[in-house]
Design an enzyme around this catalytic site. Structure first.
Site, PDB file in Angstrom:
ATOM      1  N   LYS A  14      35.117  45.641  46.306  1.00 18.79           N
ATOM      2  CA  LYS A  14      33.897  44.831  46.377  1.00 18.79           C
ATOM      3  C   LYS A  14      34.165  43.454  46.997  1.00 18.79           C
ATOM      4  O   LYS A  14      33.434  43.012  47.870  1.00 18.79           O
ATOM      5  CB  LYS A  14      33.315  44.605  44.967  1.00 18.79           C
ATOM      6  CG  LYS A  14      32.977  45.862  44.213  1.00 18.79           C
ATOM      7  CD  LYS A  14      32.245  45.549  42.898  1.00 18.79           C
ATOM      8  CE  LYS A  14      33.075  44.753  41.898  1.00 18.79           C
ATOM      9  NZ  LYS A  14      34.231  45.466  41.355  1.00 18.79           N
ATOM     10  N   ARG A  91      27.484  42.970  34.882  1.00 15.40           N
ATOM     11  CA  ARG A  91      28.545  43.895  34.501  1.00 15.40           C
ATOM     12  C   ARG A  91      28.084  44.819  33.376  1.00 15.40           C
ATOM     13  O   ARG A  91      28.839  45.679  32.940  1.00 15.40           O
ATOM     14  CB  ARG A  91      29.681  43.032  34.007  1.00 15.40           C
ATOM     15  CG  ARG A  91      31.110  43.489  34.120  1.00 15.40           C
ATOM     16  CD  ARG A  91      31.656  43.671  35.483  1.00 15.40           C
ATOM     17  NE  ARG A  91      33.101  43.572  35.479  1.00 15.40           N
ATOM     18  CZ  ARG A  91      33.790  42.758  36.256  1.00 15.40           C
ATOM     19  NH1 ARG A  91      33.176  41.978  37.109  1.00 15.40           N
ATOM     20  NH2 ARG A  91      35.097  42.743  36.191  1.00 15.40           N
ATOM     21  N   ARG A 126      47.703  45.137  45.072  1.00 15.95           N
ATOM     22  CA  ARG A 126      46.809  44.014  45.339  1.00 15.95           C
ATOM     23  C   ARG A 126      47.536  42.675  45.213  1.00 15.95           C
ATOM     24  O   ARG A 126      48.310  42.467  44.293  1.00 15.95           O
ATOM     25  CB  ARG A 126      45.648  44.080  44.344  1.00 15.95           C
ATOM     26  CG  ARG A 126      44.637  42.989  44.483  1.00 15.95           C
ATOM     27  CD  ARG A 126      43.270  43.469  44.118  1.00 15.95           C
ATOM     28  NE  ARG A 126      43.030  43.467  42.682  1.00 15.95           N
ATOM     29  CZ  ARG A 126      41.823  43.660  42.159  1.00 15.95           C
ATOM     30  NH1 ARG A 126      40.781  43.899  42.935  1.00 15.95           N
ATOM     31  NH2 ARG A 126      41.664  43.657  40.859  1.00 15.95           N
ATOM     32  N   ARG A 159      47.500  39.209  40.274  1.00 20.26           N
ATOM     33  CA  ARG A 159      46.641  38.763  39.172  1.00 20.26           C
ATOM     34  C   ARG A 159      47.218  39.228  37.839  1.00 20.26           C
ATOM     35  O   ARG A 159      47.688  40.349  37.722  1.00 20.26           O
ATOM     36  CB  ARG A 159      45.242  39.375  39.346  1.00 20.26           C
ATOM     37  CG  ARG A 159      44.302  38.494  40.105  1.00 20.26           C
ATOM     38  CD  ARG A 159      43.024  39.217  40.427  1.00 20.26           C
ATOM     39  NE  ARG A 159      42.349  39.774  39.261  1.00 20.26           N
ATOM     40  CZ  ARG A 159      41.154  40.346  39.300  1.00 20.26           C
ATOM     41  NH1 ARG A 159      40.511  40.424  40.450  1.00 20.26           N
ATOM     42  NH2 ARG A 159      40.599  40.837  38.217  1.00 20.26           N
ATOM     43  N   ARG A 170      40.476  48.058  31.786  1.00 19.53           N
ATOM     44  CA  ARG A 170      39.372  47.573  32.630  1.00 19.53           C
ATOM     45  C   ARG A 170      38.556  48.737  33.182  1.00 19.53           C
ATOM     46  O   ARG A 170      37.334  48.650  33.302  1.00 19.53           O
ATOM     47  CB  ARG A 170      39.914  46.689  33.761  1.00 19.53           C
ATOM     48  CG  ARG A 170      40.368  45.319  33.234  1.00 19.53           C
ATOM     49  CD  ARG A 170      41.228  44.572  34.223  1.00 19.53           C
ATOM     50  NE  ARG A 170      40.533  44.282  35.453  1.00 19.53           N
ATOM     51  CZ  ARG A 170      41.148  44.103  36.629  1.00 19.53           C
ATOM     52  NH1 ARG A 170      42.461  44.204  36.717  1.00 19.53           N
ATOM     53  NH2 ARG A 170      40.451  43.824  37.692  1.00 19.53           N
TER      54      ARG A 170
HETATM   55  P1  AMP Z   1      36.938  40.703  38.359  1.00 24.83           P
HETATM   56  O1  AMP Z   1      37.645  39.712  39.223  1.00 24.83           O
HETATM   57  O2  AMP Z   1      35.515  40.934  38.746  1.00 24.83           O
HETATM   58  O3  AMP Z   1      37.714  41.986  38.204  1.00 24.83           O
HETATM   59  O4  AMP Z   1      36.871  40.049  36.906  1.00 24.83           O
HETATM   60  C1  AMP Z   1      38.034  39.721  36.187  1.00 24.83           C
HETATM   61  C2  AMP Z   1      37.718  39.581  34.704  1.00 24.83           C
HETATM   62  O5  AMP Z   1      36.755  38.530  34.510  1.00 24.83           O
HETATM   63  C3  AMP Z   1      37.075  40.801  34.073  1.00 24.83           C
HETATM   64  O6  AMP Z   1      38.037  41.762  33.658  1.00 24.83           O
HETATM   65  C4  AMP Z   1      36.343  40.177  32.893  1.00 24.83           C
HETATM   66  O7  AMP Z   1      37.252  39.813  31.858  1.00 24.83           O
HETATM   67  C5  AMP Z   1      35.839  38.893  33.495  1.00 24.83           C
HETATM   68  N1  AMP Z   1      34.498  39.056  34.116  1.00 24.83           N
HETATM   69  C6  AMP Z   1      34.184  38.987  35.435  1.00 24.83           C
HETATM   70  N2  AMP Z   1      32.860  39.151  35.617  1.00 24.83           N
HETATM   71  C7  AMP Z   1      32.322  39.336  34.398  1.00 24.83           C
HETATM   72  C8  AMP Z   1      31.008  39.559  33.916  1.00 24.83           C
HETATM   73  N3  AMP Z   1      29.950  39.664  34.739  1.00 24.83           N
HETATM   74  N4  AMP Z   1      30.838  39.710  32.574  1.00 24.83           N
HETATM   75  C9  AMP Z   1      31.860  39.622  31.720  1.00 24.83           C
HETATM   76  N5  AMP Z   1      33.143  39.419  32.097  1.00 24.83           N
HETATM   77  C10 AMP Z   1      33.377  39.264  33.431  1.00 24.83           C
END
Ligand code: AMP
Length: 211
Positions: A14, A91, A126, A159, A170
Site C-alpha cells: 500500500k 483499520r 523490507r 522496522r 499483525r
Molecule cells: P502500518 O505502518 O500501517 O503497518 O502500521 C504500523 C502499526 O501502527 C500497526 O501495526 C498498528 O499498531 C498501528 N496502526 C497504524 N494504523 C492504525 C490504525 N488505523 N488503527 C490502529 N492502529 C494503527
C-alpha cells in the site's frame, strides 16, 4: 478534497503504491500513512506516541480515538482540490464509521490483494528510511547503494514490528479487524480490487486505473 482508501494486509505494498502515485503528481495527491504518523509521534515522544508505542511493538491496533484524532487533524489542515491517499486508516469498522462522520467524500476503497504466503517474504526483505519514510525491498525494490536511501541519503533500517513473530500477529489482526472493511465498502459500492503481486510499477498503474 476527496479520499481514496488503500485496503490490504501489512506488506501488501500500500505504502509503495501511494508513494508512487503521490510522487508523480504532488498537486493532485497527498499520501497519508497512519503508521508513519504514529511512528513520527513515537519518535518525537508526544503523549500520543508514548501511548501508541506498546500497542505497535506488539502488532496490535492502537486505540481508535488516538489514531482518529491524528487523521482528523491531517484532514483539517489539508486544503484544495486533491485526493488524499489514505494508507492504514481505517483499520476496522469503528474507524470507518468515524471517517464517514467527518463528511469528506470517499471516492473508492481499493483492496491491494496479496496472499498471506507472499507477505512474510515481502516483509522479511523490507527496509525503510526513518528520515524521509521511503520504502525499499532488498530484492524487489533495492536502493542504488545497499542500506542507503536513494532520496535523502538516510540509513535504511528494519522496522521493529517487521520481525516474523510480530508479523504473524499483525496478519491475524488484519484478518480479524480490517478484512470486514471489504464487505463494508462493497455494500456502499465503493470497493475496487487489484492484484498486488505484479511488481511496484504495475501495481501502482493498476491501482491508479482502479481508484
Ligand atoms: P502500518 O505502518 O500501517 O503497518 O502500521 C504500523 C502499526 O501502527 C500497526 O501495526 C498498528 O499498531 C498501528 N496502526 C497504524 N494504523 C492504525 C490504525 N488505523 N488503527 C490502529 N492502529 C494503527
Amino acid at each position: 478534497m476527496n479520499i481514496v482508501i488503500l485496503l490490504g494486509a501489512p506488506g501488501s505494498g500500500k505504502g509503495t503504491i501511494a508513494d508512487r502515485i503521490a510522487a508523480g503528481d504532488t498537486a493532485s495527491f497527498k499520501h497519508v500513512s497512519s503508521g508513519d504518523l504514529l511512528r513520527g509521534a513515537v519518535a518525537k515522544g508526544t503523549p500520543a506516541g508514548v501511548e501508541a508505542k506498546g500497542y505497535m511493538e506488539k502488532g496490535e491496533l492502537v486505540p481508535d480515538t488516538l489514531i482518529a484524532r491524528m487523521i482528523t487533524d491531517v484532514i483539517a489542515e489539508t486544503h484544495g482540490d486533491l485526493t488524499m491517499l489514505l494508507d492504514g486508516f481505517p483499520r476496522n469498522v469503528a474507524q470507518a464509521e468515524i471517517l464517514d462522520k467527518l463528511g469528506v467524500p470517499v471516492k473508492s476503497a481499493v483492496l491491494v490483494d496479496v496472499p498471506d504466503e507472499i507477505i512474510a517474504d515481502r516483509i522479511a526483505g523490507r527496509r525503510v528510511c526513518p528520515k524521509c519514510k521511503a520504502g525499499y525491498h532488498v530484492k524487489a525494490l533495492p536502493p542504488k547503494v545497499e542500506g542507503v536511501c536513494d532520496k535523502c541519503g538516510g540509513e535504511l533500517v528494519i522496522r521493529k514490528d517487521d520481525n516474523p513473530e510480530t508479523v504473524k500477529d499483525r496478519l491475524a489482526v488484519y484478518h480479524r479487524e480490517t478484512e470486514p472493511l471489504v464487505a463494508y465498502y462493497e455494500e456502499k459500492g465503493l470497493l475496487r480490487k487489484i492484484d498486488g503481486d505484479q511488481g511496484p510499477d504495475r501495481n501502482a498503474a493498476a491501482f491508479k486505473a482502479a481508484m
